[in-house]
Structures are given as C-alpha cells and as structure tokens.
Enzyme design. Structure first.
Site, short mmCIF file in Angstrom:
data_model
loop_
_atom_site.label_atom_id
_atom_site.label_comp_id
_atom_site.label_asym_id
_atom_site.label_seq_id
_atom_site.Cartn_x
_atom_site.Cartn_y
_atom_site.Cartn_z
N GLY A 101 1.69 7.68 1.99
CA GLY A 101 2.90 7.21 1.31
C GLY A 101 4.10 6.89 2.33
O GLY A 101 5.59 6.91 1.71
N SER A 102 3.81 6.65 3.64
CA SER A 102 5.05 6.56 4.34
C SER A 102 5.64 5.25 3.97
O SER A 102 6.90 5.01 4.16
CB SER A 102 4.47 6.54 5.91
OG SER A 102 3.75 5.54 6.46
N ASN A 103 4.81 4.10 3.63
CA ASN A 103 5.42 2.83 3.16
C ASN A 103 6.23 3.02 1.95
O ASN A 103 7.30 2.37 1.75
CB ASN A 103 4.33 1.88 3.09
CG ASN A 103 3.86 1.04 4.34
OD1 ASN A 103 4.62 0.35 5.27
ND2 ASN A 103 2.63 1.38 4.94
N LEU A 137 -6.03 1.87 -1.82
CA LEU A 137 -7.18 1.64 -1.38
C LEU A 137 -8.21 1.43 -2.63
O LEU A 137 -8.97 2.27 -2.40
CB LEU A 137 -7.58 2.43 -0.47
CG LEU A 137 -6.62 2.91 0.72
CD1 LEU A 137 -7.20 3.82 1.65
CD2 LEU A 137 -6.85 1.44 1.69
N ASN A 187 1.93 -6.48 -1.38
CA ASN A 187 0.98 -5.46 -0.76
C ASN A 187 1.33 -5.64 0.72
O ASN A 187 1.74 -6.61 1.16
CB ASN A 187 -0.74 -6.19 -0.88
CG ASN A 187 -1.56 -5.03 -0.22
OD1 ASN A 187 -1.18 -3.87 -0.24
ND2 ASN A 187 -2.41 -5.55 0.54
N HIS A 222 -0.31 -5.18 4.57
CA HIS A 222 -1.76 -4.94 5.17
C HIS A 222 -1.38 -4.83 6.87
O HIS A 222 -0.43 -5.59 7.22
CB HIS A 222 -2.43 -6.44 4.84
CG HIS A 222 -3.87 -6.37 5.44
ND1 HIS A 222 -4.91 -5.69 5.01
CD2 HIS A 222 -4.43 -6.83 6.61
CE1 HIS A 222 -5.91 -5.56 5.86
NE2 HIS A 222 -5.70 -6.61 6.62
N ASP A 233 -6.44 -9.55 -0.52
CA ASP A 233 -5.76 -10.06 0.71
C ASP A 233 -5.38 -11.46 0.93
O ASP A 233 -5.38 -11.98 2.17
CB ASP A 233 -6.28 -9.52 2.31
CG ASP A 233 -6.23 -7.96 2.19
OD1 ASP A 233 -7.13 -7.54 2.78
OD2 ASP A 233 -5.35 -7.32 1.66
N GLU A 279 5.34 -2.08 9.70
CA GLU A 279 4.93 -2.08 8.35
C GLU A 279 6.35 -1.66 7.38
O GLU A 279 6.55 -2.49 6.23
CB GLU A 279 3.90 -1.54 7.94
CG GLU A 279 2.54 -1.76 8.68
CD GLU A 279 1.42 -0.89 8.19
OE1 GLU A 279 1.29 -0.58 7.01
OE2 GLU A 279 0.77 -0.49 9.03
C1 GRF Z 1 -0.57 1.84 6.90
O1 GRF Z 1 -1.26 1.37 7.94
C2 GRF Z 1 -1.21 1.17 5.60
O2 GRF Z 1 -0.93 -0.22 5.95
C3 GRF Z 1 -2.81 1.50 5.32
O3 GRF Z 1 -2.67 2.95 5.60
C4 GRF Z 1 -1.72 3.30 6.56
C5 GRF Z 1 -0.68 4.43 5.96
O4 GRF Z 1 -0.10 4.09 5.05
N1 GRF Z 1 -3.08 1.08 4.14
P1 GRF Z 1 0.82 4.99 4.20
O5 GRF Z 1 1.57 5.91 5.12
O6 GRF Z 1 0.25 5.64 3.41
O7 GRF Z 1 2.02 4.26 3.63
#
Ligand code: GRF
Length: 215
Positions: free
Chosen positions: A14-16, A92, A109, A111, A152, A181
């Site tokens: 979940g960093s995004n 995912l 999304n 990617h 995608d 990202e």
């Molecule tokens: C990121 O590269 C994202 O694009 C991929 O998983 C990695 C970690 O994402 N799907 P996050 O920290 O869970 O947002």
C-alpha cells in the site's frame, strides 16, 4: 470545490495508497479516501487505512466463492461508499467487465512499466522488472492509465521514465521506479479530482487549470 470520493483497492504493502492518502491529507489532492478494499488478509495497506481512520474492507475472490459473487461484493461496497473514483494501487486480481463498465473513465491503475511494454497477463510486481531487464531495455518507468476490460490496456494518463542502470536487479529497478509511481499516481488523482482529464478514444489530455476568478 467538493472533494471527490475515492475508493482504493490494494493487495499488498500500500505505499501507492499512502501516496494518494498523503496527497488528500496535505491538500494537494481535492479528494477524500472513503474506503480501502483489500483482498489479502495480511495486506499492510489495511493497517495503513486503519491508522488513518479509513474503513478497510476485506473482499477476497476465493472467499466470495465465484467471480460473479466477487464482482457483486465489490460493486456493493463501492456503491455503499458512493465512490466517484476507484484507484487500483498494487491490486493483483482480475476485475470483471461488469465492474469496470460500471465506472467508465473513473477507475485508474498504476503499472510499474512503460505500457505497452511489459504489461498484460502475468506482468505484475517483480515479473515486470525481470522481463524489462531480460529484454535489455535502457529505460523503464511507470504508467498511470484508465482501466479497461483488457488488462493494462486503457487510455494512458501519465508516464514517468526511469533509467535502468548496469547491474540492476529486479529489486533495485523496482525500488528506483517506486517513488516515481507514487508521484505519478498522486498527480493523476489530483488531475482527476480537478476535473482536468479529458478522454477522447485512446487519448487523454490534461486541460488547463481554471483560474480562480473563472470558477
Ligand atoms: C509497486 O511497484 C506496484 O506498482 C506493484 O507493487 C509494488 C508495490 O506497490 N503493483 P504498493 O507498495 O503495494 O503500492
């Protein structure tokens, strides 16, 4: 301007999601995250949501028993929180066409590659970076796009290019791309919430920001 109601879907760390949340909290994004939906029990994204006081909802395809039931569970949660923008942030799981069509140009999304390279079925997480390195590309990066029924394949909103360095491994390349990202996703969500994204066929254009006096 009223804040846009945002639902975020995550499968992992979940960093995004955090990047979008930070943008909403510091005012860069004219939005409010009204729900997090996660499909893996141990997804750290759920903890991030709870720490921020955001409702976290576990919806798992296997637990739902069928793809149709999974779609209905997602749809009802998204309707319950009156989501206006759906953000797939490290999500995912394949989404059914009914769900995607319920949110035309309202689902985005992130990617971790420059679509149309290294995307589609089987290209997620480290597999993306493994394929990029195996191909010998000198530039990779990330793409924020609208979600369409084909994985995608939706109209591209923003991309960021990131250099591949000699000796890169999938992990070092992933780590170099990840901050881009975060920046690109937060910017795309900001533009969406400002109503500045216009989609014509495959083309997405960013409209100029209206001046205060014009509003
Ligand atoms: C990121 O590269 C994202 O694009 C991929 O998983 C990695 C970690 O994402 N799907 P996050 O920290 O869970 O947002």
């Amino acid at each position: 301007m009223r804040r846009v109601r945002i639902a975020v879907l995550c499968s992992g760390g979940g960093s995004n999601f955090q990047a979008v949340l930070d943008g909403c909290q510091d005012g860069r994004i004219n939005g409010e995250i009204v729900a997090l939906i996660y499909n893996r029990k141990n997804a750290y994204a759920a903890r991030r949501a709870r720490e921020a006081g955001i409702g976290a909802h576990y919806i798992n395809k296997l637990r739902c028993g069928s793809a149709a039931a999974f779609t209905q569970a997602l749809l009802s949660q998204l309707k319950a929180c009156r989501a206006e923008l759906i953000v797939l942030a490290g999500w995912l799981e394949i989404l059914g066409e009914e769900l995607i069509r319920a949110y035309p140009n309202q689902m985005i999304n992130i990617h971790p590659a420059l679509i149309p390279s290294f995307c589609g079925k089987g290209f997620y997480g480290r597999y993306v970076h493994e394929a990029a390195l195996a191909y010998g590309v000198k530039i990779s990066g990330c793409t924020v796009h609208f979600v369409s029924p084909v994985a995608d394949d939706g109209p591209i909103i923003l991309q960021r290019a990131v250099e591949v360095l000699p000796g890169d491994t999938p992990d070092t390349l992933a780590a170099r791309i990840l901050p881009y990202e975060h920046q690109a996703l937060a910017e795309a969500v900001m533009l969406f919430c400002q109503g500045r994204l216009r989609v014509e066929g495959r083309m997405v254009s960013v409209m100029e920001q209206e001046k205060e006096e014009e509003k």
